[in-house]
Design an enzyme around this catalytic site. Structure first.
Site, PDB file in Angstrom:
ATOM      1  N   ASN A 188       6.869  59.065  41.063  1.00 11.04           N
ATOM      2  CA  ASN A 188       7.929  59.540  41.959  1.00 11.04           C
ATOM      3  C   ASN A 188       7.464  60.379  43.138  1.00 11.04           C
ATOM      4  OD1 ASN A 188      10.607  58.742  40.598  1.00 11.04           O
ATOM      5  ND2 ASN A 188       9.293  59.494  38.940  1.00 11.04           N
ATOM      6  N   HIS A 394     -14.747  84.426  57.303  1.00 12.29           N
ATOM      7  CA  HIS A 394     -14.399  83.262  56.485  1.00 12.29           C
ATOM      8  C   HIS A 394     -15.479  83.001  55.448  1.00 12.29           C
ATOM      9  CE1 HIS A 394     -13.805  78.749  55.831  1.00 12.29           C
ATOM     10  NE2 HIS A 394     -12.790  79.360  55.270  1.00 12.29           N
ATOM     11  N   GLU A 396     -15.857  80.203  52.736  1.00  8.30           N
ATOM     12  CA  GLU A 396     -15.533  79.011  51.932  1.00  8.30           C
ATOM     13  C   GLU A 396     -16.598  78.940  50.844  1.00  8.30           C
ATOM     14  OE1 GLU A 396     -13.096  76.406  51.686  1.00  8.30           O
ATOM     15  OE2 GLU A 396     -14.376  76.317  49.918  1.00  8.30           O
ATOM     16  N   HIS A 475      -7.433  81.287  50.110  1.00  7.18           N
ATOM     17  CA  HIS A 475      -6.981  79.895  50.001  1.00  7.18           C
ATOM     18  C   HIS A 475      -7.488  79.316  48.686  1.00  7.18           C
ATOM     19  CE1 HIS A 475      -5.336  78.684  54.116  1.00  7.18           C
ATOM     20  NE2 HIS A 475      -5.270  79.999  54.000  1.00  7.18           N
ATOM     21  N   GLU A 476      -6.800  78.276  48.221  1.00  3.04           N
ATOM     22  CA  GLU A 476      -7.066  77.725  46.882  1.00  3.04           C
ATOM     23  C   GLU A 476      -7.164  78.876  45.882  1.00  3.04           C
ATOM     24  OE1 GLU A 476      -9.534  76.919  49.401  1.00  3.04           O
ATOM     25  OE2 GLU A 476      -8.073  75.496  50.130  1.00  3.04           O
ATOM     26  N   GLU A 494      -2.806  81.248  50.109  1.00  2.92           N
ATOM     27  CA  GLU A 494      -2.206  79.942  50.374  1.00  2.92           C
ATOM     28  C   GLU A 494      -1.496  79.527  49.079  1.00  2.92           C
ATOM     29  OE1 GLU A 494      -4.914  76.723  50.280  1.00  2.92           O
ATOM     30  OE2 GLU A 494      -4.142  75.814  52.094  1.00  2.92           O
ATOM     31  N   GLU A 500      -1.695  73.059  57.073  1.00  2.00           N
ATOM     32  CA  GLU A 500      -2.891  72.260  57.341  1.00  2.00           C
ATOM     33  C   GLU A 500      -2.757  70.815  56.877  1.00  2.00           C
ATOM     34  OE1 GLU A 500      -5.250  75.133  55.340  1.00  2.00           O
ATOM     35  OE2 GLU A 500      -5.787  73.740  53.766  1.00  2.00           O
TER      36      GLU A 500
HETATM   37  C1  NOJ Z   1      -9.218  74.630  52.845  1.00  2.00           C
HETATM   38  C2  NOJ Z   1      -8.453  75.741  53.447  1.00  2.00           C
HETATM   39  O1  NOJ Z   1      -7.148  75.781  52.960  1.00  2.00           O
HETATM   40  C3  NOJ Z   1      -8.517  75.578  54.941  1.00  2.00           C
HETATM   41  O2  NOJ Z   1      -7.658  76.470  55.563  1.00  2.00           O
HETATM   42  C4  NOJ Z   1      -9.930  75.743  55.371  1.00  2.00           C
HETATM   43  O3  NOJ Z   1     -10.031  75.521  56.741  1.00  2.00           O
HETATM   44  C5  NOJ Z   1     -10.819  74.734  54.667  1.00  2.00           C
HETATM   45  N1  NOJ Z   1     -10.599  74.757  53.268  1.00  2.00           N
HETATM   46  C6  NOJ Z   1     -12.274  75.036  54.926  1.00  2.00           C
HETATM   47  O4  NOJ Z   1     -12.619  76.207  54.290  1.00  2.00           O
END
Ligand code: NOJ
Length: 701
Positions: A188, A394, A396, A475-476, A494, A500
């Site tokens: 669904n 940032h 990541e 994020h995540e 997030e 995004e």
């Molecule tokens: C996922 C994040 O939600 C996004 O905002 C970010 O640009 C990318 N990862 C790279 O880190």
């Protein structure tokens, strides 16, 4: 700031096999019943004599088969109440009432002690388990939590799947409680049938529309040193708490006493009241005595970011289109500073990025201190400071936790040295159970993204960041459970499909009218609103500047403005590119003006998945801001300003959709009007399909 606390305690001794007690909410509308029957403890919840949660079992199973859901006796019951209020450092309201009645049920299993504390607020019920340290408990590891939430099979819920590869980033299913499964979701909403690991369950906040008319959200508060709770269907409207396990199957590993997070059931008469609940924050603690978070400041930021994720003209990794280069970042700093932004996020500044970064098995090992060749951190951070703004850092992590933790001190200290106050962190590592850990025996194991290992990692990051006076936008993340009260530097996250996804895929036009009633009940979101160029914005690839005609952000400019009011975040992004803002200078003024810290909120009207109109009052002035959003359908509304102070004059600046505006083929047309208004003024307003409106209401002298 505590206003008044009133506590009284009654103790009763229970000896019989079957017993029952209850407490009500301070306004007497919600009733929590507690039963003990055949050695087990149960609860049920009613509001206005209508059933919210049917009789449901409570209990925890520990290692060594120590089952606190069976063969227990009630030792003592104590009742108390608390009527107080407090002021958050920043938030949606400047004063929050914390009023509840409490019942503490002390249990005995043979000679072993445990207890359950229940609090009944006017906006819902919460409870948590405590198993104190005691000689005869050999292990506090939790094998299972037995908590049930017995609903009705007719109740329908908005839910996203747990135990699935993309963390919380899904559109919502709306279905009966019993249909929660990967199969239903695949048929669904989105195909996740290849996600064969893990059970069929839903994440929380889990929002329900009950057959009897009530709106309910099940979630948790104060998730610390525990594993995230999901909800698994057991048939006939019953849900059971399912905790994310460790790789060895244990649900929670604890060295000593168990204090579970609060299990929360927010209850409202309508969808608007659900948004006014402060229960999650009320169930969290103030910062520790002596800690100082006065350095945490809400704000607004821009970013060298949409270029990568949205317009697709730049890369995070080294290339001729690398986004985080000195020349470009300097230009962005000039723009952000000229327009009064507090920060500029720069992604792709460090070493480790490559085209396959996001999807390389068990995560990409980034450096958090080494810069790419064309990015001069000392120069750019200093340039930003001189210009009156700051870089936003940032990190990541690619979900490589050990790699990140090894560098935490160095990375935070580097950023602190360069005047950086905020860091956006990220944990992209698709496949839900893919977090690499070296276990006690030196073996490599893989953990779930939402288990206790990650909960504890996030805790370490927040505490470490505070040592360096850095606030985190995560994020995540692990879902929000109100920790920003105790750790104000945990400023935003997030934790859902944000803007995004409209860049590289699509959220569809209705998702945003569901988010405030689901994900956002848990806390602020870094949704990253403010896209002004809603079509013809995306290159096919950074090397191919042909425009991808299929890429559209399913919104209108007025709706993008409205999101600054509708979606609360103390650190709010203006996500689009400078040139796209320069094309709409007046609308951009609204983004610059709109506050991020509020003293009051009024939900003017709402229905989940249909529309939402919120008015918020600036914490530092007498000005109000209103945001309205609708789904794919046009809405005509009669708007009145009765929330304004009587006998005062205000100036209204209104951004509304034009008659021809439509999210699909004409999203960037809007009208701007100004007029004098007071609390008796009325207005007929139209929101275009997929559109909205935004108001700035300023008090006149
Ligand atoms: C996922 C994040 O939600 C996004 O905002 C970010 O640009 C990318 N990862 C790279 O880190």
């Amino acid at each position: 700031m505590k206003k008044s606390i009133l506590i009284f305690i009654i103790s009763l001794l229970f000896s019989c096999n079957s017993s029952q007690d209850f407490i009500t909410s301070p306004d007497s509308k919600i009733k929590l019943n507690i039963y003990k029957k055949n050695g087990s403890l149960f609860y049920s919840i009613e509001k206005n004599n209508k059933m919210i949660v049917n009789k449901s079992i409570l209990g925890i199973l520990l290692k060594n088969n120590l089952d606190f859901s069976k063969d227990i006796k009630i030792n003592k019951i104590s009742k108390s109440k608390n009527y107080s209020s407090w002021s958050p450092m920043y938030g949606e309201e400047s004063i929050i009432k914390n009023e509840y009645n409490e019942i503490l049920v002390s249990l005995l299993k043979d000679e072993l002690q445990a207890s359950v504390i229940f609090r009944v607020f006017n906006d819902g019920v919460a409870f948590k388990y405590i198993i104190p340290n005691q000689d005869n408990i050999l292990s506090y590891d939790i094998i299972d939590e037995k908590t049930e939430f017995n609903l009705s099979p007719d109740d329908k819920a908005w839910w996203i799947p747990a135990f699935s590869y993309r963390r919380y980033e899904f559109l919502h299913a709306f279905s009966s409680v019993d249909s929660i499964s990967k199969k239903y979701f695949s048929e669904n909403v989105e195909d996740i049938s290849y996600d064969s690991l893990g059970i069929g369950a839903a994440h929380t906040p889990f929002t329900l529309k009950k057959k009897n008319g009530f709106y309910v959200s099940i979630h948790e508060a104060n998730l610390i040193n525990y594993s995230s709770m999901t909800l698994a269907p057991r048939g006939n409207g019953s849900l059971q708490a399912e905790l994310y396990p460790w790789s060895d199957g244990t649900k929670v590993k604890l060295e000593s006493e168990i204090i579970s997070p609060w299990r929360t059931i927010q209850i409202a008469d309508n969808s608007s009241d659900l948004l006014l609940s402060n229960m999650i924050l009320n169930l969290n603690d103030d910062p520790e005595e002596g800690s100082d978070f006065s350095w945490v400041k809400p704000g607004k930021y821009m970013g060298v970011w949409w270029e990568m994720i949205g317009t697709n003209e730049s890369t995070w990794w080294p290339s001729s289109n690398h986004g985080a280069n000195n020349k470009k970042v300097t230009k962005y700093i000039d723009f952000a500073s000229e327009h009064g932004f507090d920060g500029l996020l720069v992604e792709g500044w460090n070493e480790g990025w490559h085209p396959g970064w996001c999807c390389s098995g068990n995560g990409n090992p980034f450096s958090f201190t080494k810069t790419q060749k064309d990015f001069n951190l000392p120069y750019l951070s200093e340039y930003a400071l001189v210009k009156g703004t700051r870089l936003v850092g940032h990190h990541e992590t690619g979900g490589q936790i050990q790699n990140y933790e090894n560098q935490l001190d160095e990375a935070f200290s580097l950023y602190q040295k360069h005047g950086i106050k905020f860091i956006k962190t990220g944990y992209v590592n698709d496949v839900g159970k893919n977090i690499k850990r070296i276990d006690e025996n030196g073996e490599t194991v893989f953990e779930w993204h939402h288990g206790q290992y990650m909960v504890n990692h996030m805790q370490r990051v927040i505490e470490k960041a505070a040592e360096y006076e850095i606030s985190i936008i995560k994020h995540e993340p692990i879902k929000d459970t109100g920790l920003r009260r105790k750790y104000p530097n945990f400023i935003s996250r997030e934790g859902a499909k944000g803007q995004e996804f409209n860049g590289f895929s699509s959220n569809g036009v209705n998702h945003i009218t569901i988010l405030p009633f689901t994900r956002m009940l848990s806390g602020p979101m870094d949704y990253t609103p403010g896209i002004f160029k809603l079509n013809n914005f995306r290159y096919v690839s950074p090397d191919n500047t042909v425009i991808d005609k299929n890429a559209i952000v399913p919104s209108t400019i007025t709706k993008e403005l409205a999101l600054y009011v509708v979606l609360y975040s103390p650190m709010q992004m203006a996500a689009d590119l400078p040139d796209h803002y320069l094309a709409h200078p007046k609308a951009f003024e609204f983004i610059k003006d709109v506050p991020v810290d509020w003293s009051e909120r009024k939900i003017i009207d709402s229905e989940i998945g249909s529309h939402l109109i919120i008015a918020r009052k600036d914490k530092y002035s007498e000005n109000w801001y209103v945001g309205g959003i609708t789904n794919e359908n046009e809405k005509i509304i009669s708007f009145d300003f009765s929330f304004l102070d009587e006998n005062k004059n205000y100036k209204l600046d209104l951004f509304s959709d034009s008659l021809n505006t439509h999210w699909k083929d004409n999203p960037m047309e809007y009208e701007i009007s100004n007029e004098e208004i007071d609390s008796n003024s009325k207005l007929e307003l139209r929101m275009a399909p997929g559109g909205g409106f935004a108001m700035e209401i300023s008090l006149q002298d």
